[in-house]
Scaffold this motif. Sequence first.
Motif, PDB file in Angstrom:
ATOM      1  N   TRP A  88       0.842  -1.200   0.000  1.00  0.00           N
ATOM      2  CA  TRP A  88       0.000   0.000   0.000  1.00  0.00           C
ATOM      3  C   TRP A  88       0.870   1.241   0.000  1.00  0.00           C
ATOM      4  N   GLU A  89       0.357   2.289  -0.619  1.00  0.00           N
ATOM      5  CA  GLU A  89       1.018   3.588  -0.649  1.00  0.00           C
ATOM      6  C   GLU A  89      -0.049   4.664  -0.596  1.00  0.00           C
ATOM      7  N   VAL A  90       0.362   5.923  -0.642  1.00  0.00           N
ATOM      8  CA  VAL A  90      -0.575   7.042  -0.516  1.00  0.00           C
ATOM      9  C   VAL A  90      -0.400   7.980  -1.697  1.00  0.00           C
ATOM     10  N   ILE A  91      -1.569   8.401  -2.280  1.00  0.00           N
ATOM     11  CA  ILE A  91      -1.540   9.382  -3.371  1.00  0.00           C
ATOM     12  C   ILE A  91      -2.335  10.621  -2.970  1.00  0.00           C
ATOM     13  N   SER A 104       2.102  -3.338   4.379  1.00  0.00           N
ATOM     14  CA  SER A 104       1.316  -4.506   3.992  1.00  0.00           C
ATOM     15  C   SER A 104      -0.171  -4.247   4.202  1.00  0.00           C
ATOM     16  N   ASP A 105      -0.523  -3.221   4.963  1.00  0.00           N
ATOM     17  CA  ASP A 105      -1.905  -2.772   5.101  1.00  0.00           C
ATOM     18  C   ASP A 105      -1.878  -1.296   5.459  1.00  0.00           C
ATOM     19  N   LEU A 106      -2.879  -0.559   4.996  1.00  0.00           N
ATOM     20  CA  LEU A 106      -2.946   0.887   5.222  1.00  0.00           C
ATOM     21  C   LEU A 106      -4.392   1.317   5.124  1.00  0.00           C
ATOM     22  N   VAL A 116      -1.387   1.595   9.939  1.00  0.00           N
ATOM     23  CA  VAL A 116      -0.543   0.874   8.986  1.00  0.00           C
ATOM     24  C   VAL A 116      -0.104  -0.449   9.598  1.00  0.00           C
ATOM     25  N   GLN A 117       0.251  -1.370   8.703  1.00  0.00           N
ATOM     26  CA  GLN A 117       0.833  -2.633   9.138  1.00  0.00           C
ATOM     27  C   GLN A 117       2.142  -2.830   8.396  1.00  0.00           C
TER      28      GLN A 117
END
Length: 131
Positions: A88-91, A104-106, A116-117
């Motif tokens: 997972w990432e952020v845009i 691995s999780d967000l 977050v994980q």
Amino acid sequence: MEFSEGLAIVGNGEQPYTKYGVIDKTGSFIISPKFDYIGNFSEGLAQIKLDDKYGFIDKTGKIVIQPQFDKVWSFRERLASVKVGSEWEVIDMTGNYIIKPQFSDLDCFNEGLAVVQVGGKYGFITNPITK
């Protein structure tokens, strides 16, 4: 679906629906049924799915972030969590990467924080654009 930001998501035909569109409170189509999935609008954008990839549209139906993600969460606090492959990432609202893949999780941001994980452990990250 229920109304969100003055618009509701509707499916064509009988369940299971094959395509989804958007109506206003008068029942008029704003966006004709052409997407495989549409999520509720949040901060002016809605998640869409086309050909097994997710992206985002505005309230006119214009694709503003191309379908390229394996999973997405709605925009909150001007950011969305997106999954590419296993990370997972952020845009931001233009599709620019704000936080590179590393989780691995967000979850979505809420009150300046997101769960977050990493490596089987959970924690929080702060919203980098509203610090």
